[in-house]
Design an enzyme around this catalytic site. Structure first.
Site, PDB file in Angstrom:
ATOM      1  N   LYS A 175       8.055   0.011   5.547  1.00  0.00           N
ATOM      2  CA  LYS A 175       7.250   1.532   5.343  1.00  0.00           C
ATOM      3  C   LYS A 175       8.885   2.310   4.900  1.00  0.00           C
ATOM      4  O   LYS A 175       9.494   2.759   5.427  1.00  0.00           O
ATOM      5  CB  LYS A 175       6.687   1.895   5.909  1.00  0.00           C
ATOM      6  CG  LYS A 175       5.866   1.769   6.726  1.00  0.00           C
ATOM      7  CD  LYS A 175       5.229   2.255   7.727  1.00  0.00           C
ATOM      8  CE  LYS A 175       3.193   2.001   7.677  1.00  0.00           C
ATOM      9  NZ  LYS A 175       2.371   2.955   7.555  1.00  0.00           N
ATOM     10  N   GLY A 194       0.445  -0.970  -0.508  1.00  0.00           N
ATOM     11  CA  GLY A 194       0.060   0.027  -0.073  1.00  0.00           C
ATOM     12  C   GLY A 194       0.771   1.154   0.080  1.00  0.00           C
ATOM     13  O   GLY A 194       2.283   1.369  -0.394  1.00  0.00           O
ATOM     14  N   GLY A 220       1.424   4.649   2.527  1.00  0.00           N
ATOM     15  CA  GLY A 220       1.137   5.586   3.301  1.00  0.00           C
ATOM     16  C   GLY A 220       0.981   7.127   2.842  1.00  0.00           C
ATOM     17  O   GLY A 220       1.934   7.529   2.141  1.00  0.00           O
ATOM     18  N   GLY A 221       1.041   7.845   4.058  1.00  0.00           N
ATOM     19  CA  GLY A 221       1.722   9.282   4.106  1.00  0.00           C
ATOM     20  C   GLY A 221       3.736   9.280   4.009  1.00  0.00           C
ATOM     21  O   GLY A 221       4.235  10.644   3.382  1.00  0.00           O
ATOM     22  N   PHE A 222       3.478   8.212   4.837  1.00  0.00           N
ATOM     23  CA  PHE A 222       5.836   8.450   4.868  1.00  0.00           C
ATOM     24  C   PHE A 222       5.572   7.601   3.195  1.00  0.00           C
ATOM     25  O   PHE A 222       7.220   8.199   3.391  1.00  0.00           O
ATOM     26  CB  PHE A 222       5.735   7.093   5.640  1.00  0.00           C
ATOM     27  CG  PHE A 222       6.976   6.430   5.781  1.00  0.00           C
ATOM     28  CD1 PHE A 222       7.737   6.123   5.664  1.00  0.00           C
ATOM     29  CD2 PHE A 222       7.608   7.710   6.954  1.00  0.00           C
ATOM     30  CE1 PHE A 222       8.740   6.262   6.116  1.00  0.00           C
ATOM     31  CE2 PHE A 222       8.346   7.373   7.513  1.00  0.00           C
ATOM     32  CZ  PHE A 222       9.835   6.610   6.734  1.00  0.00           C
ATOM     33  N   ASP A 241      -4.176  11.158  14.346  1.00  0.00           N
ATOM     34  CA  ASP A 241      -4.465  10.105  13.326  1.00  0.00           C
ATOM     35  C   ASP A 241      -5.307   9.129  13.759  1.00  0.00           C
ATOM     36  O   ASP A 241      -4.552   7.441  12.607  1.00  0.00           O
ATOM     37  CB  ASP A 241      -3.592  10.656  12.335  1.00  0.00           C
ATOM     38  CG  ASP A 241      -3.785  10.705  10.614  1.00  0.00           C
ATOM     39  OD1 ASP A 241      -3.253  10.102   9.257  1.00  0.00           O
ATOM     40  OD2 ASP A 241      -5.078  10.646  10.879  1.00  0.00           O
ATOM     41  N   VAL A 295       4.623   1.325   1.291  1.00  0.00           N
ATOM     42  CA  VAL A 295       4.513   0.069   2.007  1.00  0.00           C
ATOM     43  C   VAL A 295       5.097  -1.216   1.238  1.00  0.00           C
ATOM     44  O   VAL A 295       4.118  -1.964   0.850  1.00  0.00           O
ATOM     45  CB  VAL A 295       3.844  -0.154   3.209  1.00  0.00           C
ATOM     46  CG1 VAL A 295       3.943  -1.120   4.100  1.00  0.00           C
ATOM     47  CG2 VAL A 295       3.570   1.134   3.458  1.00  0.00           C
TER      48      VAL A 295
END
Ligand code: NAG
Ligand code: NAG
Ligand code: NAG
Ligand code: NAG
Ligand code: NAG
Ligand code: NAG
Ligand code: NAG
Ligand code: NAG
Length: 910
Positions: free
Chosen positions: A628, A607, A609-611, A725, A614
C-alpha cells in the site's frame, strides 16, 4: 602506553584513507545522522561518508544553538563540519533528544559527538552525564576546547523511540555536536541485550598507516576503526591486498579492509604488548570490561614456518592453548560472557608459544564497558497521558521520562516504583503553575493517580466527568480557579462516602448542588452534522492518524555460530568455516527501490484504498505481498509514524499481518501479506464472484474469524483499540478462505470513554456502517465496531449491501428488521447462497446477534466476546447437523481453533 577511548577524532583526515568498497554503497536505511546546532530545517551530505546530516531541530525542543569559535571551525582542527556548531542546554537538569521511528527491541549503535570549541566564549570545558533513555550511559569530561570526543553505546532499544539525554551535574553547561544512530543485526555484539549495553572504550585497526580511519561505507554499520597512535618501535606492520574471509560474520563482522592490515614484531622472541585503561565514573566505579581481539594470518606460510602464540592479561594466561591464526579468515577471541572487574589497567601481551617460528600477529581489537539498561521507562499509557497534559499546558521543563530515573522525575509528579514493572504516576501537583484553559481529560488516563492538585490556577470550563472514573483518586484539589458548571455526581458521591477528599473553594461559578446550577450550554451538534452529511466514505482522518505497525518478529537467526571454548572464557569462532547464514534483517524496513523491485515497478494494481493505491508484489523469498503506497500528495501524518508503541505489538491470526514498511524521503508504504481471495464484499457481491457463492458454513467461519480479530483489538490491547472502519471490504480472505481484518492501522488508539476533545477527532468510517452515536456525537467506544460488525453479519445473511438502493435508499438494518418483524427469515436469506446446506435456526441466531449488535443504544449492544461465543455455538450447531459434509471444498478444518478466542492473545501479547 594506554589507549584512550575518547581520542582525537581524525574524521576529516579519514577522507584520504578510506578505501572505498566495490560496487554501490551499502544500505543506509535506518541510519539517522543529526548535526546538533545546525539551523532548523537544513541538511547537507557529508563529504567523507556521503551520509546525509540533518538539523537537530526536529528532535529536541530545548537548548540554544551556537557556532564554535572560528578558531576551531577550521580543517586543521577537524574537517567534520558537524562539529562546527553545537546545541547547549543552559536551563534544566536534564534535556533530551527524542528520535522517533526506531524499531522496538532491536539493536542500535548510538554515537554522540562533541567539540566544545569555546562556543560560549567562556573557555570553560564542562563535565556532564549522558543518559540513554532512563539509564546512565557515561560521563563526558571535556578536557579542552579542541578535544574531539566520541561517546558510543551499543544497546537494545525497548520502545519505538529513543531518547538521549544530557544531564547537568553542576560542572558546566552540557552541549552536544552530533548524534548518530545505526541499526545493528541482533546477532552482532551478543553481550548487548535488553538489560545490558556496551559502552565503547576503544576500537582499533592495527597496522593501518598513519591517519587511516575506516568507517562507512567500508564498515556497513558505520563503526569507526582507529589506527593505533604512536605505535611502539617493536611493532611492524604487515598487510595484504587479498580479501579476508569473514565466516563469523553473524557474530563478529569486521570489515575486510580492517583485517587486511596487522602488526607483528621483528622476531618471535618479542611479544606484542599494549594496554587499556577503564573509565570509572560515579555510577560505575568498577566497570566491567569486555575485550575482543580479531586475528587472521596474512602471510602464506612456507613449509616449516609456524605462527602460534599465547595471550596474557596482566601476566595471567588468557588463551589456554597456543593459538594459530587461520590464513585470510577472521577469528575472534573475547570474554563476552564474563566482563572483567576489579582492574583499572589491562596489560595485554601476545607471546609466541611452543614451536612458533614467527612472532604473534594482531589485526584489530575492541574494548567495551558494560552498563545496565535494565531500568524501565514509565508506563507507556501514563507517558502518553502526561505528555498530552504537558503539551496542553505548555510545561517547559518537563523533559525526558516522567518518573525515571527517580532523581530526575518531573517537578510536581509523584511516582510509584516497583522492581521489574514500569514506574507509574500516582500524583500530579500543578498548583500555582499558571494553568489556563479547561481541565484536560487526559488526567483521566492516569489510571493509578491518587493525588491531583490543580489548585490556584486559572482553569475554566467544567470538571470533566471522566475524572470520577479514576478509582484510586483520593485527593482532588481544584481550589482557586475559574471553573463553572456542576460537580460531577460521581465525585460528589465519593466525597460524601469519604473515599475522596474534594476541594473546590474559590471557584465563583462552580456550584456543588447540581439542581440549582445552570448547565453550561452544550456544544451545538450542527457542526458535527456537517461531517455526518458527507455522503460517502469519510477518510479524512487517515492521513492524520497514520500509524504504522511492525509485526513483532521472533528472532529466527539460526546462523549463529556455536562458540568454541579455547580456555579461560576466551572463545573463538569460525575456525571450521561455518559459512554463516545471511543475517536476518531485524527491521523490516524497505526502501522505495526495494518496493519497485518487489512490485515489478508498481505494475499490478490490486485496488485503491483510503491510503492510496495497493500493488501486487513478491519478496525475494517468494512471499506474496500487497504494497500500500501512500499518495504523494498527502504530506500530513509524517510525524505520526510509528509512534504508538502498543500498536507495534498487535498481531493475531485474524488480523492482516504487516510485513514491513517503507519510510523513504517522500514515500510511505505498508507491506502486508497478500490475501489471494480478496475481500468478503467481493465474495458476496463482487464482479469476480465467478458464479460460485459462499456456503453458509463458509460465511459463518469468516464472520467468526473476523470477530476473533476484532475481539483481540478490543480486549488484548492496552490502550484498548477501536477499529472504526469495520466493513465487508475490510475483511480479507486468504487462499484457505481464512478471514483477516484489514486496515486497523489507519485508525487511532482509543483514549478514553469520556474524551470530549471533539476537535481532534474526525469521523473515520464508512456510511452505512456508522453507529448513530459516533455519526452524530463522535462518541468512540468499542461499541461502534460492534454496530458495524452487526451490519457485516446482515450482509453475510442477506447478500445485500449496507445501503440498499430500493426506490429509496434503505439501510440493510431497516430492510432486515422490517422483514424479520413479519417472521420472514426466508425472505432475507441471500438467494445466491447454496440452499441445501444450512440450518435455518442457525441463521435466525446470527440474525438475532446482528440485530442486537445494531441496537441504537450502545449499552444494549453485546461485546465482541459475546458475539464470538454466539457465532461459535452457531458453527458447532451447523457442524453437528451436517457431519460428513465435504462440499466446502477449500475450507480447512483447522482454521477454527476452539480455544482461540482467548488463548491466542494471552500468549501472543506476552
Ligand atoms: C553560524 O555561522 C553561520 C555562517 O558561518 C551563520 O549563518 C549562522 O547564523 C551562525 N549561527 C549562529 C547561531 O551564530
Ligand atoms: C520548572 O518550572 C517550574 C515553574 O516554572 C519551576 O518552579 C521549577 O523550579 C522548574 N524546575 C526546574 C528543574 O527547572
Ligand atoms: C543480558 O546479558 C547478561 C550478561 O550475559 C545477562 O546476565 C542478562 O540476563 C541478559 N539479559 C537478558 C534480558 O537476556
Ligand atoms: C630477536 O631480536 C632481538 C632484538 O633485536 C635479538 O636480540 C634476538 O637475538 C632476536 N632473536 C632471534 C631468534 O632472532
Ligand atoms: C602494566 O604495564 C605497565 C607498564 O607498561 C606496568 O607499569 C604495570 O605494572 C603493569 N600492570 C600490571 C597489573 O601488570
Ligand atoms: C602457552 O600455553 C601453553 C599451553 O598452556 C604453555 O605450555 C606455554 O608455556 C605457554 N607459553 C607462554 C609463552 O606462556
Ligand atoms: C502541591 O504543592 C504545593 C506547593 O507548591 C503544596 O502546598 C501542596 O500541598 C501540594 N499538594 C499536594 C496534594 O501534595
Ligand atoms: C485568567 O483568565 C482570564 C480569562 O482568560 C484573564 O482575563 C485573566 O487575566 C487570567 N488571570 C490570571 C491570573 O492569569
Amino acid at each position: 602506553m594506554a589507549a584512550r577511548w575518547l581520542l582525537l577524532l581524525l574524521l576529516g583526515l579519514a577522507v584520504a584513507g578510506v578505501v572505498r568498497g566495490q560496487g554501490g554503497a551499502p544500505d543506509t536505511s535506518g541510519f539517522i545522522s543529526i548535526d546538533c546546532g545546525l539551523p532548523e530545517k537544513t541538511s547537507y551530505v557529508d563529504d567523507a561518508t556521503k551520509l546525509k546530516f540533518t538539523s537537530d531541530d526536529a528532535f529536541t525542543d530545548a537548548g540554544t544553538i551556537h557556532n564554535v569559535s572560528s578558531a576551531f571551525a577550521t580543517p586543521t582542527t577537524t574537517t567534520d563540519r558537524s562539529l562546527y556548531n553545537v546545541r547547549s542546554f543552559p536551563a534544566g537538569a536534564r534535556n533530551c533528544y527524542t528520535v522517533p521511528s526506531v524499531v522496538p527491541g532491536s539493536k542500535y549503535l548510538v554515537r554522540a559527538k562533541f567539540m566544545y570549541g569555546n562556543y560560549d566564549g567562556l573557555n570553560k570545558p564542562p563535565v556532564f552525564d549522558l543518559h540513554l533513555g532512563v539509564n546512565f550511559w557515561q560521563t563526558v569530561t571535556v578536557p579542552s576546547a579542541d578535544w574531539l570526543g566520541n561517546a558510543e553505546v551499543i544497546a537494545v532499544v525497548p520502545d519505538d523511540f529513543l531518547q538521549v539525554c544530557l544531564v547537568n551535574t553542576g560542572a558546566g553547561t552540557p552541549f552536544i555536536s552530533g548524534l548518530d544512530l545505526r541499526p545493528l543485526p541482533s546477532s552482532l555484539y551478543a553481550p548487548a541485550n535488553a538489560t545490558q549495553g556496551l559502552v565503547l572504550l576503544d576500537r582499533r585497526n592495527f597496522g593501518a598507516s598513519g591517519s587511516t580511519v575506516i568507517r562507512y561505507p567500508d564498515d556497513t554499520y558505520d563503526r569507526v576503526w582507529w589506527p593505533w597512535s604512536n605505535p611502539p618501535a617493536e611493532w611492524s606492520d604487515i598487510s595484504t591486498a587479498d580479501k579476508v574471509q569473514n565466516t563469523i560474520a553473524p557474530v563478529f563482522d569486521v570489515p575486510s579492509v580492517v583485517m587486511q592490515t596487522a602488526i607483528t614484531t621483528r622476531n618471535s622472541s618479542i611479544p606484542i604488548q599494549f594496554s587499556w585503561d577503564t573509565k570509572p565514573n560515579h555510577v560505575y566505579p568498577d566497570p566491567g570490561s569486555i575485550f575482543t581481539l580479531y586475528v587472521t594470518e596474512l602471510e602464506l606460510l612456507a613449509g616449516n614456518a609456524v605462527r602460534q602464540f599465547n595471550v596474557t592479561i596482566n601476566g595471567v594466561i588468557w588463551t589456554k592453548a597456543p593459538y594459530k591464526p587461520v590464513y585470510l579468515s577472521t577469528d575472534a577471541m573475547y570474554n563476552g560472557d564474563r566482563p572483567y572487574r576489579g582492574i583499572t589497567r589491562y596489560n595485554f601481551s601476545l607471546n609466541a608459544a611452543g614451536s612458533s617460528t614467527l612472532p604473534p600477529i594482531l589485526n584489530a581489537a575492541e574494548a567495551f564497558s558494560v552498563i545496565s539498561t535494565a531500568d524501565l521507562a514509565t508506563d507507556a499509557q501514563d507517558v502518553s497521558a502526561i505528555t498530552a497534559i504537558k503539551a496542553k499546558y505548555q510545561v517547559k521543563n518537563w523533559t525526558g521520562d516522567p518518573c525515571a530515573p527517580k532523581t530526575l522525575a518531573w517537578d510536581g509528579l509523584t511516582c510509584s516504583y516497583a522492581i521489574s514493572t514500569p514506574p507509574r504516576i500516582t500524583g500530579v501537583n500543578m498548583s500555582y503553575a499558571g494553568l489556563s484553559g479547561d481541565i484536560s481529560s487526559y488526567f483521566a488516563n492516569l489510571k493509578e493517580i491518587k493525588n491531583l492538585d490543580l489548585s490556584h490556577n486559572n482553569l475554566t470550563g467544567s470538571i470533566p466527568n471522566v475524572i470520577s472514573q479514576l478509582q484510586f483518586l483520593a485527593v482532588l484539589d481544584l481550589t482557586g480557579n475559574q471553573l463553572n458548571g456542576s460537580i460531577p455526581s460521581g465525585l460528589l458521591k465519593r466525597s460524601q462516602d469519604g473515599s475522596l477528599t474534594l476541594r473546590y473553594g474559590n471557584n465563583p461559578n462552580l456550584c456543588s448542588n447540581s439542581s440549582s446550577c445552570q448547565l453550561p450550554q452544550k456544544k451545538s451538534n450542527s457542526m458535527l452534522a456537517v461531517y455526518v452529511a458527507v455522503p460517502v466514505v469519510v477518510i479524512g482522518a487517515v492521513a492524520v492518524f497514520l500509524i504504522f505497525f511492525i509485526r513483532k518478529k521472533k528472532n529466527k537467526s539460526k546462523g549463529t555460530v556455536k562458540p568454541q571454548i579455547l580456555g579461560n572464557g576466551v572463545q573463538s569462532h569460525g575456525q571450521n568455516g561455518t559459512g554463516g547464514s545471511l543475517l536476518e534483517l531485524h527491521n523490516r524496513q524497505f526502501t522505495y527501490k526495494d518496493l519497485a523491485v518487489i512490485t515489478n515497478n508498481f505494475q499490478r494494481v490490486l485496488g485503491k484504498g483510503g491510503f492510496g493505491p495497493v500493488y501486487d508484489g513478491f519478496l525475494k523469498d517468494g512471499t506474496h505481498v500487497a504494497v500500500k503506497l501512500r499518495d504523494e500528495s498527502s504530506s500530513q501524518g509524517y510525524s505520526e509514524f510509528l509512534t504508538e508503541k502498543t500498536l507495534t505489538k498487535i498481531h493475531h491470526k485474524n488480523l492482516v499481518a504487516l510485513i514491513g514498511y517503507c519510510k523513504d524521503e517522500k514515500h510511505l508504504a505498508l507491506v502486508y501479506e497478500h490475501m489471494s481471495e480478496g475481500t468478503l464484499e467481493d465474495k458476496l457481491r463482487g464482479k469476480d464472484r465467478k458464479g460460485r457463492s459462499l456456503t453458509w458454513r463458509q460465511r459463518l467461519r469468516i464472520v467468526l474469524e473476523s470477530a476473533q480479530g476484532l475481539e483481540y483489538l478490543h480486549k488484548a490491547c492496552s490502550p484498548r483499540f477501536v477499529h472504526r472502519d469495520v466493513k465487508s471490504s475490510n475483511i480479507l480472505l486468504n487462499a484457505n478462505l481464512e478471514a483477516k481484518v484489514a486496515d486497523f492501522g489507519l485508525t487511532t488508539a482509543f483514549k478514553c470513554d469520556g474524551d470530549t476533545h471533539v476537535s481532534t477527532v474526525r469521523v473515520v468510517g464508512t456510511y452505512g456502517y456508522l453507529a448513530p452515536e459516533y455519526a452524530t456525537a463522535l462518541q468512540v467506544s468499542e461499541k461502534i465496531d460492534i454496530y458495524s460488525f452487526g451490519v457485516v453479519l446482515l450482509e453475510v445473511i442477506t447478500g445485500q449491501p449496507s445501503i440498499i438502493k430500493l426506490p429509496e435508499p434503505t439501510t440493510i438494518i431497516q430492510w432486515t428488521r422490517q422483514r424479520l418483524a413479519r417472521g420472514n427469515i426466508e425472505g432475507v436469506v441471500d438467494v445466491n447462497m447454496p440452499n441445501d446446506r444450512y440450518d435455518i435456526n442457525c441463521i435466525w441466531k446470527v440474525a438475532d446477534v446482528a440485530l442486537k449488535c445494531t441496537a441504537q443504544a450502545p449499552g444494549q449492544r453485546p461485546t465482541m466476546t459475546d458475539v464470538v461465543t454466539q457465532l461459535k455455538e452457531c458453527l458447532e450447531l451447523e457442524e453437528t447437523s451436517f457431519k460428513g459434509d465435504t462440499s466446502s471444498s477449500y475450507m480447512t478444518e483447522s482454521s477454527i481453533d476452539p480455544n482461540s478466542s482467548y488463548n491466542t492473545y494471552t500468549t501472543e501479547m506476552s
